[in-house]
Design an enzyme around this catalytic site. Structure first.
Site, PDB file in Angstrom:
ATOM      1  N   LYS A   5       1.012  -1.229   0.001  1.00 31.55           N
ATOM      2  CA  LYS A   5       0.054  -0.119   0.065  1.00 31.55           C
ATOM      3  C   LYS A   5       0.986   1.361  -0.051  1.00 31.55           C
ATOM      4  CE  LYS A   5      -2.093   3.307   2.160  1.00 31.55           C
ATOM      5  NZ  LYS A   5      -1.833   4.446   1.829  1.00 31.55           N
TER       6      LYS A   5
ATOM      7  N   GLU B 290       8.772  17.212  14.972  1.00 32.90           N
ATOM      8  CA  GLU B 290       9.024  16.944  13.709  1.00 32.90           C
ATOM      9  C   GLU B 290       8.031  17.900  12.733  1.00 32.90           C
ATOM     10  OE1 GLU B 290       8.330  13.092  11.701  1.00 32.90           O
ATOM     11  OE2 GLU B 290      10.471  13.438  10.876  1.00 32.90           O
TER      12      GLU B 290
ATOM     13  N   GLY C 200       2.660   5.108  13.593  1.00 26.90           N
ATOM     14  CA  GLY C 200       3.262   3.946  13.967  1.00 26.90           C
ATOM     15  C   GLY C 200       2.902   3.196  15.357  1.00 26.90           C
TER      16      GLY C 200
ATOM     17  N   CYS D 255      12.865  12.082   6.561  1.00 27.49           N
ATOM     18  CA  CYS D 255      12.969  11.519   7.861  1.00 27.49           C
ATOM     19  C   CYS D 255      14.238  12.019   8.294  1.00 27.49           C
ATOM     20  CB  CYS D 255      13.003  10.009   8.243  1.00 27.49           C
ATOM     21  SG  CYS D 255      11.552   9.275   7.135  1.00 27.49           S
TER      22      CYS D 255
ATOM     23  N   GLY E  59       6.693   6.133   8.426  1.00 24.87           N
ATOM     24  CA  GLY E  59       5.672   7.234   8.345  1.00 24.87           C
ATOM     25  C   GLY E  59       5.798   7.810   9.565  1.00 24.87           C
ATOM     26  N   SER E  60       4.647   8.374  10.250  1.00 22.73           N
ATOM     27  CA  SER E  60       4.902   9.344  11.616  1.00 22.73           C
ATOM     28  C   SER E  60       4.728   8.509  12.861  1.00 22.73           C
ATOM     29  CB  SER E  60       3.738  10.328  11.437  1.00 22.73           C
ATOM     30  OG  SER E  60       2.525   9.544  11.677  1.00 22.73           O
TER      31      SER E  60
ATOM     32  N   GLU F 281       9.652   2.548  11.081  1.00 19.20           N
ATOM     33  CA  GLU F 281      10.726   3.741  10.778  1.00 19.20           C
ATOM     34  C   GLU F 281       9.835   4.970  10.844  1.00 19.20           C
ATOM     35  OE1 GLU F 281      13.565   4.029  10.759  1.00 19.20           O
ATOM     36  OE2 GLU F 281      13.784   2.024  10.657  1.00 19.20           O
TER      37      GLU F 281
HETATM   38  C1  UN1 Z   1      13.699   9.046   4.529  1.00 20.62           C
HETATM   39  O1  UN1 Z   1      14.151  10.235   4.980  1.00 20.62           O
HETATM   40  O2  UN1 Z   1      12.767   8.343   4.693  1.00 20.62           O
HETATM   41  O3  UN1 Z   1      19.655   9.121   3.964  1.00 20.62           O
HETATM   42  C2  UN1 Z   1      14.803   8.259   3.929  1.00 20.62           C
HETATM   43  C3  UN1 Z   1      18.736   9.546   3.073  1.00 20.62           C
HETATM   44  C4  UN1 Z   1      18.179   8.995   2.016  1.00 20.62           C
HETATM   45  C5  UN1 Z   1      16.964   8.150   2.492  1.00 20.62           C
HETATM   46  C6  UN1 Z   1      16.145   8.948   3.528  1.00 20.62           C
HETATM   47  N1  UN1 Z   1      19.075   8.087   1.325  1.00 20.62           N
HETATM   48  O4  UN1 Z   1      18.629  10.878   3.317  1.00 20.62           O
END
Ligand code: UN1
Length: 493
Positions: free
Chosen positions: A174, A384, A232, A283, A227-228, A249
């Protein structure tokens, strides 16, 4: 305008209800990238059923053969790299250089997973009894529910789907509803490479309908989500009903430290890329800048000068440095944090508003924004934001810098710029994060290294590298007794 479908049990199909949703270009909201099925639990049930049936065959395909298919997947991605990068830019806005990088991360992941097909090492261990052989092997788990975000529409799905498949699991996928087109191309590529019917299924739609139906489904054995932190936590609760294996993550509030002995020009390039690359929507993005008091004022003025020169625009046009926010909601969030920062008493030294002007009026553009005078207890230092908003905090020493950096519920990425090797190693030891860069920005993780964070950034798993194969396979301990008699462990000594 292209109409897209779900792929379930070897067929491209619409949602049963006939409902659809649109996906628009965030740099030009007049452009509809595609129309997608708005699916529900019904489609999830079918996809899980197909994946469950396909699992019984797929788990028996030798891992090196599954790896060979992923090698072909990588080859096709190389061939289609430019086309996919352009589609991705139209779909979620980041600049072409970065969407090419996103596809490249998928290619790297494909080749890495392909080579793992000939490893997937187990262990052999001596038995405590005579004429007995002990080993541990990796076995597939079953149906993997894969729920992915929009900021890395190719890389993140490949981080999850490729190792899942390599380990012998089947997939119900998804993707984020902001980036369903790139995700569909990934499925097309998997099929062209020879992934059999039912092994990969894609169901488009909203997180609360489709995503949660996957997580809640009794026949989904494991879930991998990026995601957030808020979502999560919900996933974790729901999945715990059946003690499902879950990899999360989640959020970050990543910081870059710049010490007084650092190469300031290098640190400047780092923070510009870390904070405003991908419009701050990673992220791993740098959202706090922790500056030593001795270089604070000089560094802030260098940073503001360069930030003001960043060119906003459509990511497909070559001069653009920074694309739009992914959608209206994200831009509103960014702006609301600017208002919060002002109320909290931080000093706005750059940006702080919706960006307007030629080429910007039909997109969700926001000015790259910098606050100084931020203290660690302010919300803009804690929460965040996921946009181009950077909070600068002044410190007096390395200890204070590390304490400030660690003063967050998150722990994904981190960075320190210093020429002092002792300080660098103390930072490596004391920073609480899954990733630490020395003299590099907080972004730039490589596909063959463990990726993930501590504290509320995740639940202890790692994607990428050799570590991801731990998540997608189960250990089986095997004992072979070739003595021809009953031997009793712990008793026949
Ligand atoms: C993400 O922001 O969810 O290190 C992944 C990085 C990328 C991956 C980011 N290679 O910023």
């Amino acid at each position: 305008m292209k109409k897209y479908q779900n792929y379930i049990n070897g067929k491209w199909v619409d949602a049963k209800s006939g409902k659809t949703f649109e996906n628009r270009n965030p740099a030009n909201w007049d452009e509809v990238v595609g129309i997608f099925p708005k699916s529900s639990k019904e489609e999830v049930d079918e996809a899980v059923k197909a994946a469950r049936t396909a699992f019984e065959k797929w788990r028996l395909v030798p891992a090196p053969k599954r790896g060979d298919i992923l090698k072909t997947v990588g080859d096709i991605m190389v061939r289609r790299k430019e086309e996919v990068a352009m589609l991705m830019t139209r779909e979620m806005g980041k600049v072409l250089m970065e969407t090419r990088g996103d596809v490249q991360e998928g290619i790297d992941t494909a080749y890495y997973a392909a080579s793992e097909g000939r490893r997937l090492f187990g262990h052999t261990v001596p038995s405590e009894l005579s004429n007995k052989f002990n080993m541990s092997i990796r076995v597939p788990i079953g149906v993997a529910g894969i729920v992915t975000p929009w900021n890395f529409p190719m890389a993140i799905p490949t981080w999850k789907i490729f190792p899942a498949l390599l380990c012998g699991n089947t997939v119900v996928f998804k993707p984020a509803s902001d980036t369903p087109a790139t995700a569909t191309v990934l499925v097309e590529i998997l099929l062209e490479a020879g992934v059999p019917e039912g092994v990969v299924n894609i169901v488009h739609g909203g997180g609360s309908e489709v995503g949660m139906a996957i997580v809640d489904h009794p026949d989904v054995d494991l879930v991998s989500f990026t995601g957030s932190t808020a979502v999560g936590k919900k996933i974790s609760e729901l999945a715990s009903k059946n003690l499902k294996r879950v990899s999360l993550e989640l959020g970050g509030k990543n910081a870059q430290i710049v010490m007084d002995d650092a190469d300031l020009n290098l640190a400047l390039e780092g923070v510009l890329w870390g904070a405003f690359g991908t419009t701050g929507q990673r992220c791993t993005a740098t959202s706090r800048l922790i500056l030593h008091e001795k270089i604070h004022d000089q560094f802030v003025s260098m940073l503001v000068e360069r930030t003001k020169k960043l060119r906003l625009g459509d990511g497909l046009l070559p001069p653009t440095d920074v694309g739009p926010c992914v959608n209206e909601g994200q831009r509103n969030t960014d702006h609301s944090y600017v208002e919060i920062g002002l109320k909290e008493g931080a000093k706005l030294v750059c940006g702080g508003n919706i960006a307007t002007g030629a080429g910007l009026d039909k997109g969700w553009f926001y000015q790259p924004t910098i606050f100084t005078g931020v203290t660690p207890n302010m919300r803009i230092a804690k929460e965040e934001i996921f946009g181009p908003v950077l909070s600068v905090i002044k410190i007096k020493s390395l200890d204070e810098a590390i304490n400030v950096l660690n003063d967050t519920i998150y722990g994904l990425s981190s960075s320190i710029y210093t020429k002092n090797i002792n300080d660098a190693f103390r930072a490596i030891r004391d920073i609480k994060a899954g990733i630490t860069y020395i003299n590099g920005p907080t972004i730039g993780a490589e596909a063959h290294m463990p990726f993930g964070g501590v504290k509320q950034t995740g639940n202890g798993h790692r994607e990428g590298g050799w570590t991801v194969f731990e998540f997608f396979s189960e250990w089986k301990a095997v004992y072979v007794d070739y003595s021809g008699k009953l031997q009793k462990a712990q008793i026949d000594t």
